[in-house]
Design a protein around this motif. Structure first.
Motif, PDB file in Angstrom:
ATOM      1  N   UNK A   1      94.808 124.254 -24.046  1.00 52.85           N
ATOM      2  CA  UNK A   1      95.951 124.391 -24.958  1.00 52.85           C
ATOM      3  C   UNK A   1      97.024 125.290 -24.356  1.00 52.85           C
ATOM      4  N   UNK A   2      96.601 126.381 -23.720  1.00 48.88           N
ATOM      5  CA  UNK A   2      97.567 127.303 -23.110  1.00 48.88           C
ATOM      6  C   UNK A   2      98.353 126.615 -22.001  1.00 48.88           C
ATOM      7  N   UNK A   3      97.680 125.787 -21.209  1.00 52.53           N
ATOM      8  CA  UNK A   3      98.364 125.063 -20.135  1.00 52.53           C
ATOM      9  C   UNK A   3      99.308 124.009 -20.704  1.00 52.53           C
ATOM     10  N   UNK A   4      98.873 123.293 -21.726  1.00 48.76           N
ATOM     11  CA  UNK A   4      99.692 122.247 -22.331  1.00 48.76           C
ATOM     12  C   UNK A   4     100.938 122.837 -22.992  1.00 48.76           C
ATOM     13  N   UNK A   5     100.775 123.954 -23.665  1.00 46.58           N
ATOM     14  CA  UNK A   5     101.884 124.550 -24.412  1.00 46.58           C
ATOM     15  C   UNK A   5     102.794 125.406 -23.558  1.00 46.58           C
TER      16      UNK A   5
ATOM     17  N   UNK B   1      83.739 123.491 -10.391  1.00 47.50           N
ATOM     18  CA  UNK B   1      82.983 122.800 -11.425  1.00 47.50           C
ATOM     19  C   UNK B   1      83.204 123.303 -12.823  1.00 47.50           C
ATOM     20  N   UNK B   2      84.172 124.222 -13.018  1.00 48.66           N
ATOM     21  CA  UNK B   2      84.380 124.790 -14.350  1.00 48.66           C
ATOM     22  C   UNK B   2      85.298 123.955 -15.227  1.00 48.66           C
ATOM     23  N   UNK B   3      85.965 122.945 -14.654  1.00 54.02           N
ATOM     24  CA  UNK B   3      86.800 122.070 -15.472  1.00 54.02           C
ATOM     25  C   UNK B   3      88.284 122.138 -15.172  1.00 54.02           C
ATOM     26  N   UNK B   4      88.689 122.742 -14.045  1.00 48.81           N
ATOM     27  CA  UNK B   4      90.112 122.814 -13.707  1.00 48.81           C
ATOM     28  C   UNK B   4      90.712 121.417 -13.571  1.00 48.81           C
ATOM     29  N   UNK B   5      90.057 120.590 -12.765  1.00 52.36           N
ATOM     30  CA  UNK B   5      90.598 119.251 -12.520  1.00 52.36           C
ATOM     31  C   UNK B   5      90.532 118.382 -13.762  1.00 52.36           C
ATOM     32  N   UNK B   6      89.582 118.665 -14.653  1.00 53.50           N
ATOM     33  CA  UNK B   6      89.518 117.926 -15.912  1.00 53.50           C
ATOM     34  C   UNK B   6      90.751 118.218 -16.760  1.00 53.50           C
ATOM     35  N   UNK B   7      91.135 119.488 -16.838  1.00 56.18           N
ATOM     36  CA  UNK B   7      92.344 119.848 -17.583  1.00 56.18           C
ATOM     37  C   UNK B   7      93.570 119.228 -16.922  1.00 56.18           C
ATOM     38  N   UNK B   8      93.608 119.291 -15.597  1.00 56.82           N
ATOM     39  CA  UNK B   8      94.727 118.703 -14.861  1.00 56.82           C
ATOM     40  C   UNK B   8      94.845 117.207 -15.138  1.00 56.82           C
ATOM     41  N   UNK B   9      93.719 116.499 -15.065  1.00 55.13           N
ATOM     42  CA  UNK B   9      93.732 115.049 -15.322  1.00 55.13           C
ATOM     43  C   UNK B   9      94.155 114.752 -16.752  1.00 55.13           C
ATOM     44  N   UNK B  10      93.721 115.578 -17.680  1.00 58.25           N
ATOM     45  CA  UNK B  10      94.096 115.386 -19.087  1.00 58.25           C
ATOM     46  C   UNK B  10      95.598 115.569 -19.276  1.00 58.25           C
ATOM     47  N   UNK B  11      96.176 116.594 -18.650  1.00 57.01           N
ATOM     48  CA  UNK B  11      97.616 116.805 -18.757  1.00 57.01           C
ATOM     49  C   UNK B  11      98.387 115.661 -18.109  1.00 57.01           C
ATOM     50  N   UNK B  12      97.911 115.206 -16.940  1.00 58.54           N
ATOM     51  CA  UNK B  12      98.609 114.147 -16.221  1.00 58.54           C
ATOM     52  C   UNK B  12      98.565 112.822 -16.962  1.00 58.54           C
ATOM     53  N   UNK B  13      97.526 112.620 -17.769  1.00 63.15           N
ATOM     54  CA  UNK B  13      97.338 111.340 -18.459  1.00 63.15           C
ATOM     55  C   UNK B  13      97.645 111.447 -19.945  1.00 63.15           C
ATOM     56  N   UNK B  14      98.101 112.619 -20.385  1.00 60.51           N
ATOM     57  CA  UNK B  14      98.301 112.842 -21.812  1.00 60.51           C
ATOM     58  C   UNK B  14      99.565 112.199 -22.345  1.00 60.51           C
ATOM     59  N   UNK B  15     100.002 112.687 -23.492  1.00 59.62           N
ATOM     60  CA  UNK B  15     101.166 112.106 -24.160  1.00 59.62           C
ATOM     61  C   UNK B  15     102.457 112.299 -23.398  1.00 59.62           C
ATOM     62  N   UNK B  16     102.486 113.224 -22.431  1.00 58.44           N
ATOM     63  CA  UNK B  16     103.696 113.484 -21.668  1.00 58.44           C
ATOM     64  C   UNK B  16     103.581 112.954 -20.246  1.00 58.44           C
ATOM     65  N   UNK B  17     102.761 111.939 -20.050  1.00 61.41           N
ATOM     66  CA  UNK B  17     102.490 111.445 -18.690  1.00 61.41           C
ATOM     67  C   UNK B  17     103.763 111.010 -17.973  1.00 61.41           C
ATOM     68  N   UNK B  18     104.748 110.463 -18.716  1.00 62.46           N
ATOM     69  CA  UNK B  18     105.972 109.981 -18.082  1.00 62.46           C
ATOM     70  C   UNK B  18     106.814 111.120 -17.522  1.00 62.46           C
TER      71      UNK B  18
END
Length: 463
Positions: free
Chosen positions: A38-42, A53-70
């Motif tokens: 949430x902090x990264x998105x906002x 392995x803590x989930x950095x790339x998971x958050x990155x992939x989520x942001x890249x593919x999220x509602x603001x992908x364009x």
């Protein structure tokens, strides 16, 4: 006739790495929203730090593919890109500052491409002159939208070093005047000339953002640059340090250059970030957010993925009493799994998958205690090997130190560790001469404690 209860065969907990996990769809559908994501998105924090392995790339992939992908671009440097940045130097500038300029160039080009494409949503009848100028700039400098990062860096380093960026369409042209003497823009060191070129380019991008209303529009997301997988270009040498510190400085500059229209989020492995030592390090404290996982969040992650793979809701009762055995070695199974891991998603996914595979090989309908115990042996072998790989940046001497604990029991006194360590100390000094200060018994103990290999017994508790 009621079908037998056999969930094990269909269970799937996901892949080890976020990229494959996202491609399979499990991470996309089962992403665990956390304070860090949430902090990264906002935009409250822009520097996401976490262990492997803590989930950095998971958050990155989520942001890249999220509602603001364009309005998002993903930058993942490879060996060729890393080599181009490491070799980039400018007379008159420190290595950190020089590297920050090439990162600024990369961010500016991505922003210019975004603005050029974003202009079609502009409410005016005409495309603003500032946008047309950026389009001309991109064409004149061969910066097509599909260019590889390494190729872009190669062009950028060459042009910044020679002051040969074509900037006339942005109101700036470096070179010789009519009399053959260097004009004011061409004078000065390589670094000074490169800075002037970048300032001009960034001013052009900023003007286009402002003319399109990107910097002031309410509810419109900023253009977001995501940088991940820096470990692919990290070599532990001084020039690698400069590569990352330059990135930090360049990303921080984006906020100043484009105001609210653009920002960056960097995903950096903890061992890499903690090894950095540079003068402006304290300026990033308010941008840092470190990933940590509470046991309940890992339990929820496991249950969510089980539900997705079984295509139906899975309650905590079913997950931890029916699919998995209620207890293992006298402990509740969900506590057993978390306490024997490094409290990060990759560990839990691996441990769950090993347990599931052990049961499925024997044709079981559910997972038995013996399956979890069998998985524990394989998982433990992996985890013994993983810290030496993960912390190779700051502690390359870990593997021979680990060997001193073999067949020693799980309780080790300081005296019992010091004697076997002294036997290998001279060999360690010869092999790892750059780490002399750490190669004492006390230094090794502190390193082992710092990475979580050792705990410390204090009274009735363990720290």
């Amino acid at each position: 006739m009621e079908q037998p209860y056999r969930p094990v065969h269909d269970l799937f907990f996901g892949r080890d790495d976020a990229e494959s996990d996202f491609a399979d769809g499990l991470l996309r559908r089962g992403f665990q929203t956390t304070y860090v994501s949430r902090a990264a998105m906002e935009g409250r924090e822009s520097l996401v730090i976490g262990r492997k392995g803590s989930g950095k790339s998971a958050i990155c992939a989520h942001l890249a593919d999220g509602g603001y992908a364009d309005s998002t671009t993903l930058i993942t440097p490879d060996d060729a890109a890393g080599d181009a940045i490491r070799r980039f130097e400018l007379q008159g500038l420190t290595a950190d500052t020089a590297k920050s300029l090439i990162w600024r160039y990369v961010f500016a080009i991505h922003a210019a491409q975004y603005v050029s494409e974003h202009a079609h949503t502009h409410k005016g009848l005409r495309v603003p002159a500032s946008v047309r100028a950026l389009r001309d700039f991109l064409r004149a400098n061969d910066e097509g939208h599909d260019g590889r990062l390494a190729e872009r860096l190669s062009r950028g380093t060459r042009r910044l070093q020679s002051a040969s960026l074509s900037l006339k369409m942005l109101g700036f042209e470096a070179g010789l005047n009519v009399g053959g003497e260097p004009d004011a823009a061409a004078a000065g060191s390589e670094g000074a000339r490169a800075m002037r070129q970048l300032d001009t380019l960034e001013a052009g991008v900023r003007a286009a953002f402002e003319d399109l209303g990107c910097a002031t529009a309410v509810g419109e997301p900023p253009f977001l640059s995501l940088v991940d997988q820096l470990e692919q270009v990290w070599q532990g040498y001084t020039d690698s340090h400069a590569l990352v510190t330059g990135l930090l400085l360049g990303a921080q500059h984006v906020v100043t250059a484009y105001r609210h229209a653009a920002r960056c989020v960097l995903f950096v492995r903890a061992d890499i970030y903690d090894s950095l030592n540079f003068a402006d390090g304290d300026k990033f404290r308010s941008d840092e957010v470190r990933i940590s996982w509470h046991p309940e969040a890992l339990h929820d992650l496991a249950r969510t993925r089980a539900a997705l793979s079984l295509r139906r809701p899975v309650s905590a009762e079913e997950m931890w009493r029916l699919i998995f055995p209620p207890s293992v070695a006298g402990e509740p199974v969900r506590d057993y799994l978390v306490q024997r891991s490094l409290s990060r998603p990759r560990d839990i996914i691996q441990f769950l998958t090993l347990s599931r595979d052990a049961a499925d090989r024997l044709g079981y309908a559910t997972i038995h205690e013996a399956d979890v115990l069998e998985a524990t042996e394989q998982f433990s072998r992996w985890k013994l090997d993983d810290p030496a790989k993960e912390y190779n940046v700051g502690f390359p001497f870990l593997r021979p130190v680990f060997a001193r604990f073999e067949n020693a029991g799980f309780e080790v006194t300081r005296t019992a560790f010091t004697a076997p360590f002294d036997e290998i100390r001279d060999a360690l000094h010869d092999r790892y001469s750059d780490y002399t200060e750490q190669l004492t018994a006390q230094g090794a103990i502190e390193a082992l404690y710092g990475i979580g290999f050792l705990g410390v017994s204090r009274g009735d508790g363990i720290v």
